[in-house]
Motif scaffolding. Structure first.
Motif, mmCIF file in Angstrom:
data_model
loop_
_atom_site.group_PDB
_atom_site.id
_atom_site.type_symbol
_atom_site.label_atom_id
_atom_site.label_comp_id
_atom_site.label_asym_id
_atom_site.label_seq_id
_atom_site.Cartn_x
_atom_site.Cartn_y
_atom_site.Cartn_z
ATOM 1 N N CYS A 284 27.102 23.986 -33.631
ATOM 2 C CA CYS A 284 27.957 24.426 -32.523
ATOM 3 C C CYS A 284 27.809 23.468 -31.345
ATOM 4 N N ALA A 285 26.559 23.182 -31.000
ATOM 5 C CA ALA A 285 26.301 22.332 -29.839
ATOM 6 C C ALA A 285 26.909 20.954 -30.038
ATOM 7 N N ASN A 286 26.736 20.403 -31.223
ATOM 8 C CA ASN A 286 27.247 19.062 -31.486
ATOM 9 C C ASN A 286 28.766 19.037 -31.386
ATOM 10 N N ILE A 287 29.395 20.063 -31.916
ATOM 11 C CA ILE A 287 30.860 20.102 -31.877
ATOM 12 C C ILE A 287 31.340 20.304 -30.450
ATOM 13 N N LEU A 288 30.675 21.193 -29.719
ATOM 14 C CA LEU A 288 31.101 21.448 -28.341
ATOM 15 C C LEU A 288 30.869 20.238 -27.448
ATOM 16 N N CYS A 289 29.887 19.411 -27.807
ATOM 17 C CA CYS A 289 29.637 18.196 -27.033
ATOM 18 C C CYS A 289 30.882 17.324 -26.956
ATOM 19 N N HIS A 290 31.708 17.419 -27.980
ATOM 20 C CA HIS A 290 32.885 16.554 -27.998
ATOM 21 C C HIS A 290 33.917 16.950 -26.964
ATOM 22 N N LEU A 291 33.732 18.115 -26.367
ATOM 23 C CA LEU A 291 34.668 18.533 -25.325
ATOM 24 C C LEU A 291 34.368 17.859 -23.991
ATOM 25 N N PHE A 292 33.165 17.319 -23.861
ATOM 26 C CA PHE A 292 32.773 16.779 -22.560
ATOM 27 C C PHE A 292 32.499 15.282 -22.683
ATOM 28 N N THR A 293 33.182 14.525 -21.879
ATOM 29 C CA THR A 293 33.003 13.072 -21.917
ATOM 30 C C THR A 293 31.545 12.682 -21.759
ATOM 31 N N LYS A 294 30.912 13.357 -20.816
ATOM 32 C CA LYS A 294 29.526 13.050 -20.494
ATOM 33 C C LYS A 294 28.638 13.126 -21.735
ATOM 34 N N TYR A 295 28.912 14.054 -22.612
ATOM 35 C CA TYR A 295 28.057 14.242 -23.776
ATOM 36 C C TYR A 295 28.597 13.555 -25.017
ATOM 37 N N ARG A 296 29.922 13.374 -25.047
ATOM 38 C CA ARG A 296 30.497 12.748 -26.229
ATOM 39 C C ARG A 296 29.990 11.326 -26.363
ATOM 40 N N LYS A 297 29.844 10.679 -25.218
ATOM 41 C CA LYS A 297 29.530 9.257 -25.258
ATOM 42 C C LYS A 297 28.051 8.964 -25.133
ATOM 43 N N ASN A 298 27.261 9.965 -24.984
ATOM 44 C CA ASN A 298 25.861 9.697 -24.688
ATOM 45 C C ASN A 298 24.938 10.373 -25.694
ATOM 46 N N GLU A 299 24.423 9.516 -26.554
ATOM 47 C CA GLU A 299 23.574 9.998 -27.644
ATOM 48 C C GLU A 299 22.345 10.756 -27.123
ATOM 49 N N ALA A 300 21.747 10.230 -26.081
ATOM 50 C CA ALA A 300 20.503 10.826 -25.583
ATOM 51 C C ALA A 300 20.761 12.187 -24.959
ATOM 52 N N LYS A 301 21.824 12.276 -24.193
ATOM 53 C CA LYS A 301 22.144 13.558 -23.579
ATOM 54 C C LYS A 301 22.483 14.580 -24.646
ATOM 55 N N ARG A 302 23.137 14.116 -25.698
ATOM 56 C CA ARG A 302 23.494 15.044 -26.753
ATOM 57 C C ARG A 302 22.246 15.573 -27.443
ATOM 58 N N ARG A 303 21.253 14.714 -27.556
ATOM 59 C CA ARG A 303 20.021 15.177 -28.182
ATOM 60 C C ARG A 303 19.354 16.268 -27.340
ATOM 61 N N GLU A 304 19.474 16.120 -26.021
ATOM 62 C CA GLU A 304 18.935 17.178 -25.169
ATOM 63 C C GLU A 304 19.665 18.490 -25.417
ATOM 64 N N VAL A 305 20.965 18.395 -25.589
ATOM 65 C CA VAL A 305 21.742 19.605 -25.870
ATOM 66 C C VAL A 305 21.300 20.203 -27.200
ATOM 67 N N LEU A 306 21.018 19.344 -28.169
ATOM 68 C CA LEU A 306 20.579 19.851 -29.471
ATOM 69 C C LEU A 306 19.224 20.561 -29.353
ATOM 70 N N SER A 307 18.356 20.012 -28.515
ATOM 71 C CA SER A 307 17.080 20.690 -28.292
ATOM 72 C C SER A 307 17.316 22.101 -27.772
ATOM 73 N N ALA A 308 18.234 22.203 -26.841
ATOM 74 C CA ALA A 308 18.552 23.519 -26.289
ATOM 75 C C ALA A 308 19.151 24.404 -27.382
ATOM 76 N N ALA A 309 19.960 23.807 -28.240
ATOM 77 C CA ALA A 309 20.601 24.596 -29.289
ATOM 78 C C ALA A 309 19.573 25.147 -30.266
ATOM 79 N N ALA A 310 18.515 24.401 -30.508
ATOM 80 C CA ALA A 310 17.459 24.907 -31.381
ATOM 81 C C ALA A 310 16.847 26.166 -30.776
ATOM 82 N N ALA A 311 16.688 26.150 -29.454
ATOM 83 C CA ALA A 311 16.179 27.342 -28.775
ATOM 84 C C ALA A 311 17.156 28.499 -28.946
ATOM 85 N N VAL A 312 18.433 28.180 -28.830
ATOM 86 C CA VAL A 312 19.464 29.208 -28.984
ATOM 87 C C VAL A 312 19.377 29.831 -30.372
#
Lengths: 813, 813
Positions: free
Chosen positions: A284-312
């Motif tokens: 879910c997090a990875n797919i939703l990342c594509h909605l935001f430029t900030k996260y679509r283009k930034n591998e490192a930021k996306r990994r942070e989101v994935l960390s949060a998603a694991a908590a979710v």
């Protein structure tokens, strides 16, 4: 389970990672490629990790990973190096500055700045909502299908047993369960619910449905999303450490995993939905990342989101948001900055409350197993709790060994070629053995819930089959419960539980790793809960019959409610889960969130700690690390300390017997020479040195940048021919009159490559790699470039030395 | 408050850190020096931090910090470089290996190995026990002294009010409080407890005792342990980031802080004991570290223990072990590996349960404020909760500004010279204003406890002065509480609370930073709790009189218990504490542990988040960071992102106008030349290069090692004279026949110094410093040594650029 289909990963050793130029795909610039439809396609791991520079592979420096995991800076370079040719400038940072500057100019831009700032929180909100909703859907569907194996609701087939009987007029819970609207398959088919025939029909239908669900699950996984199998946590750990597995978090994986998870859970296999929920949340997090430029283009930021998603994922699995965050921190994440802590917490809460508003358990509770104990525990009980810890540790270690051995057999023998058959056979076996025993027939979560439960007076469960010694003359509700001798019902239940324990221990070993989504939390906890409950009842009876003995006197007098078997079950569950996964704090906190009472933290902790120590004594790897190693993922374990006394010079390449390192000089090479060098190798980057003689390091240039720049220059720049000099210096020497104009390429050189000296001890080098998230590092000696060291070199070195090194004592943790 | 006495720290800017060779003490080899009795001594900060290489100071490379904070390796070098002259070998690691090898040989050695492994856990156990016991003692003593201000127990002066009346025969709680054994000062002195005279006598005695306690506290602090003042958290944050303040965690500080904390709390000043308890726990940990060789000799390991101790401090302060661990992780620690997580948790639990077994609150509860709410909250209530968040944020920002401004005044004017007078004046002011108002007269914790409390039917508190509209005809206990119009008592209480709010807001600003131990948690929470309770009662009355309006209809019908003013107080307390300290997750978790219900996490989180955002909009620093900056400690904030676009070359030294870097060449220098170079500078280390021409970097050598080695060689080695060559190479060239034998010093060279290139962007360099815990780093260009960059250079650069850089939007967090 994912590694199976990939020939490169089959041998299960790090060595197998080396010579696979065919399936090593340099990471694509376009992140959307990761979203590519991989249904039915071959499983190629998109490996951005470096191959050894001197093998037939190529090395690839992911600058983005380094800078990105360090401060969110620079991944622009990774995404598209040509857009941002000057290393040392980070797009994301610049974007902020730009926005911040603009925001002073106009209100619109200010709003833009605020929305940009909020996008991270919005993303977290969406991840929480989506994961919570999916988890709720999975729960409801799995309940329904599980009940479908036993019977049908005549009012509407889409009702599960409980819903079907909600409108019933029966008053007690037990009679409600037997409401006329719900009919077992025997009733529907033969018209009777009693007798051998009815039992046989029910048995058969149970098996048929189980096989049907399992078949559907494994077929869907094989046909549409091979990555949907397993728990997904080993792969997510690997992804968070910087490795990319293309399509692993894509939308097909999400859809298929969600559906097959329901089917697999419903089929009655010994697996849970908790681990796969982490995978679902990450998708879910990875797919939703594509909605935001900030996260679509930034591998490192996306990994942070994935960390949060694991908590979710854990938050919705157990209804434990704080435990989920700690799980992500302790078990899954590689790099967990404070920012992620706070956002994970937010997302985990949103998800938990979304799930609660869906209310799949029908009890308005947030948590999966709601437990309320009334009796405090006594210090003497720490003895049995520690015993449970030892049991959990032993079982954890044994389970890991057995499961890994079984997975190896699957990989190396013909068994691996028939995943569908395997799933069907295991399902049939599980169904046949599980049906006769009511404790194995019910789902894992339901079983655990029943085992955790403290007996109340009205409880009709077999586990509460105590002799009502003085139920009428007893004092009141509180004391009527206490001090009970076991009745016939309880003894029967104990026998069934003992059989269930053996069965669960066996079947889980061969279940985990099959090609269906399968989590380990619930089966592990079930084993522990059964063992704990058995011990708890044993203690209870011991206390009842010996309440005057030295041990029990004082706190366990007749009439006092002194032993809570449900607490033992809980402690046992924590111990076994701890033994298998080696979780510690997060496990205790998850369990704490279930009870909500700080009182029971100490028993839980004593058991978890013992379990971890015992299990570590037999092997330091948890089940996830073991599977990572089994599948040969390039994962640098952040917890384990590096124990070698070697120096970087021993690990780096080129080795003494190897040909020298391929380098570019900062001036003096012609375009043709550069092209020839690039063509003759497969490396994805080249160090630039001052001259072949001095070998002083100037910088590092990516193969891709080099090729594209030369190509562009040849097309657009006047006079650039094969004989043109390639110049990486700032001020090129005046060219000879007759020479063609030089090609200046300083812009594409990374002038700040990481270096260590050849004398750096490997333990320090390994720590630099871990902390800075490096993939490779140049090695110098007295200022001269000597070689290169990559993450894979380190992994290989660690694997080779694994046997001979002295093992750290497990207690050292 | 500590920085005040040290001239070097008085100006409060980073610049002041530069030219102080006098009070820069190179860290002592013997850690016991830190335990030195500093009573009455001058306060010299033992600064292992580097001074700029080109100033009059010296630069000092703490290899131990780098290697130690990275993997626990190598601090042996720090502790005694001569014992372990070969860089790249780490004593601790070797010790493990040795033990592990030996353990195969004999059972005794195995036991030794086990005990070595267990020593970490044992240490944690001891820290937990000691801190828990101290916290319990502090609680009991503070209770007793606080009650002493009001009266005396005739049975025995050592009983506090509650204990004194325990044996009383009165049945109700209220009457119990007025038991004959306990007499107010007026009763003892004048024989009557009523009338103006009695009030005056009580007032006077209250003031006299308060002044006496305050005087005693400030005198003790000044005389024996100047570091005992303040909360200690800013200093502990700085210490955990690698800075050493000698004696800050010593036994005198511990003893004096414990005693004066009791006195300060009892004096009625607007301060709490929660922050100082963190300091106390860290002192315990530091002292207990000396019992274990493993920790005595290893700076990095000790820092991990201190991180755990910070968790212990909060754990005993609030009875919230999980919250404590998260507090340490989020707020205090610089480097928090998983190992520390687990051990902190253990220590925090031990401490919490030690405290509970001492049972200072007399209620057998673990937590400081035990709260149990029954009514759920409604979504509409999020509005007022967010309002409370805004209030908390505004107050937090305002408080920080006002407090820092006040502290600056104290530092820069003559006020700073009269700390005793200041404390006495503030105490007198506090006492005079606080006594008439019952809500300010009681202690902060007591006040918060009362504000959090939900009114029950039997509650006699003024805050529960509702009109008993239908107390006799009411339904039952549950509904009798609900839907109440405020009575006269409540209105009076509200007025008093409003006055108390204003008073607390004012007095806390001037209290925090005085030369007594003072925590901020309780005063901040008190402000928030008052505001929250006021709003809560307001909402309650609004709902009562408008229960048919659109907002309240449906969930707030008459007879339903819809608004819980206690919950508002709790949310307000969290918001204000969040605004002041900028804690987020840990704050929510601490509050969650108080209530034990996940239900109330959402209101808490909404308020905390709002509070942080609002406060951040006015200034990104929390109170601790603000005080760190005020005192000019060299602390590299790990949370804040570095926002400059400069390169390392712009920050490093030497600058363009400076003289060149002092370097040693690997051969060709004589002993005399080396000694001359060392004598002519104050640097604590020198880079070694290949030759003055090439400047290729070979390694780094410490001044201390160099001096001691030369000294030893001159004494012991035959033929070493002033003209002997100093050789740092592996194979020295054959000396001329007539030359004296060379002095080989390769052994003391660190052959793996950290380097970055001059083109590395500063944001990446800063992150390397943070993540690897560096103090300095060499800068190269094309393999040639160019300069050096130290943590202090970075801090200075950040401070200089602070004004002109674009501020990141606060929501960005």
């Amino acid at each position: 389970c994912a590694g199976m289909e990939n020939p490169g990963y089959r041998s299960g050793s790090v060595d197998s990672l080396r010579h696979r130029p065919s399936d090593v795909v340099v990471e694509d610039d376009d992140d959307d490629d990761e979203m590519v439809d991989i249904a039915g396609a071959t499983l190629d791991f998109s490996n951005t990790d470096d191959d050894p520079p001197l093998g037939s592979g190529e090395y690839f420096v992911e600058r983005g990973s380094r800078a990105g995991s360090m401060s969110g800076a620079g991944p622009g370079r990774l995404v598209d190096p040509l857009e941002d040719p000057l290393p040392g400038k980070s797009k994301d940072r610049d974007r902020h500055r730009e926005i911040a500057n603009k925001s002073r100019q106009s209100t619109v831009a200010l709003l833009h700045s605020v929305s940009d700032a909020f996008s991270g929180w919005l993303l977290m909100l969406l991840v929480g909502l989506m994961s919570g909703a999916l988890a709720g859907g999975i729960d409801i569907a799995a309940h329904w299908l599980t009940d479908m194996k036993e019977g049908l609701c005549l009012v509407g087939f889409w009702f599960n047993h409980e819903h079907c009987c909600w409108t019933s007029n029966e008053t007690t819970f037990q009679e409600r369960d037997r409401c006329p609207q719900w009919q077992s398959w025997a009733e529907i088919m033969t018209g009777t619910s009693e007798g051998a025939l009815a039992y046989f029909v029910n048995y058969l239908m149970f098996l048929v449905w189980a096989l049907l669900f399992a078949l559907l699950a494994v077929t869907l996984v094989r046909a549409f999303a091979p990555y949907a199998c397993g728990s997904g946590i080993p792969e997510i750990k690997t992804i968070l450490s910087g490795f990319i597995i293309r399509g692993y978090l894509g939308k097909w994986t999400l859809i298929i995993k969600t559906i097959t998870l329901v089917l697999a859970v419903s089929s009655g296999l010994s697996l849970g939905k908790e681990g796969p929920l982490v995978h679902v949340a990450c998708c879910c997090a990875n797919i939703l990342c594509h909605l935001f430029t900030k996260y679509r283009k930034n591998e490192a930021k996306r990994r942070e989101v994935l960390s949060a998603a694991a908590a979710v994922g854990v938050s919705v699995a157990f209804g434990a948001p704080i435990g989920g965050v700690l799980f992500s921190l302790e078990e899954v994440s590689y790099y967990f900055p404070l920012k992620t802590l706070w956002r994970s917490f937010f997302a985990a809460l949103v998800a938990a409350f979304t799930l609660r508003s869906i209310n799949p358990f029908g009890n308005s509770r947030l948590v999966l197993f709601y437990v309320e104990f009334h009796a405090p525990w006594h210090l003497v009980e720490l003895g049995p709790f520690i015993l449970l810890g030892i049991f959990g540790g032993l079982w954890g270690a044994l389970f890991i060994r057995a499961n890994i051995a079984w997975c190896r057999i699957r990989k190396s023998t013909r068994l691996g070629h028939y995943p569908v058959t395997e799933v069907l056979v295991v399902t049939a076996l599980t169904g046949m053995l599980a049906y006769p025993n009511s404790y194995t027939r019910m789902g894992g979560a339901e079983l655990i819930s029943e085992l955790f439960n403290d007996c109340s007076l009205l409880d009709s469960s077999q586990l509460c089959g105590y002799k009502q010694s003085n139920s009428t003359s007893g004092a009141g509700v509180g004391n009527g419960l206490a001090d009970r001798p076991a009745g016939v019902g309880l003894y029967a239940a104990l026998w069934q539980l003992a059989l269930a324990l053996v069965f669960k221990m066996m079947i889980t070993v061969i279940t985990f790793g099959m090609k269906v989504p399968s989590g380990l939390f619930i089966p592990s906890m079930a084993v522990g809960a059964i063992a704990g409950r058995l011990l708890g009842v044993g203690m209870e009876q011991l206390a009842y019959y010996n309440h005057d003995s030295a041990i029990f006197r004082g706190w366990c007098s007749p009439g006092a409610d002194c032993i809570t078997p449900g607490l033992y079950a809980m402690v046992g569950a924590a111990a076994c889960l701890g033994g298998v996964t080696r979780m510690t704090v997060s496990l205790v906190v998850i369990m704490f969130e279930l009870t909500g009472g700080l009182e029971y933290i100490v028993p839980l902790m004593a058991a978890t700690m013992t379990s971890k120590w015992v299990a570590d004594a037999f092997g330091r790897e948890g089940i996830y690390e073991a599977h990572i190693r089994l599948n040969g993922y390039p994962f640098l374990e952040p917890k384990e300390e590096f124990q070698h006394s070697s120096l970087t010079a021993d690990v780096m390449r080129p080795r003494r017997s190897d040909p020298p390192l391929a380098v570019l000089t900062q001036e003096g090479m012609t375009v043709e020479e550069v092209e020839a060098l690039v063509e003759s190798t497969h490396y994805s980057g080249f160090p630039v040195v001052v001259s072949q003689d001095s070998h002083r390091l100037v910088g590092f240039v990516l193969r891709r940048d080099l090729l594209i720049s030369i190509d562009n220059a040849r097309k657009r720049q006047e006079g650039v021919v094969g004989a043109s000099q390639v110049v990486f210096t700032e001020h090129s020497p005046a060219p000879a009159d007759d020479a063609p104009p030089p090609l200046r390429l300083r812009g594409i050189v990374d002038l700040s490559p990481f270096t260590v000296t050849d004398h750096t001890p490997m333990d320090i080098t390994v720590d630099i790699f871990r902390k800075l998230g490096l993939r490779q590092c140049l090695v110098t000696h007295n200022g001269k470039l000597l070689g290169i060291i990559t993450k894979k070199d380190i992994l290989k070195h660690m694997a080779n030395d694994c046997q001979q090194r002295p093992r750290l004592h497990p207690l050292q943790l």
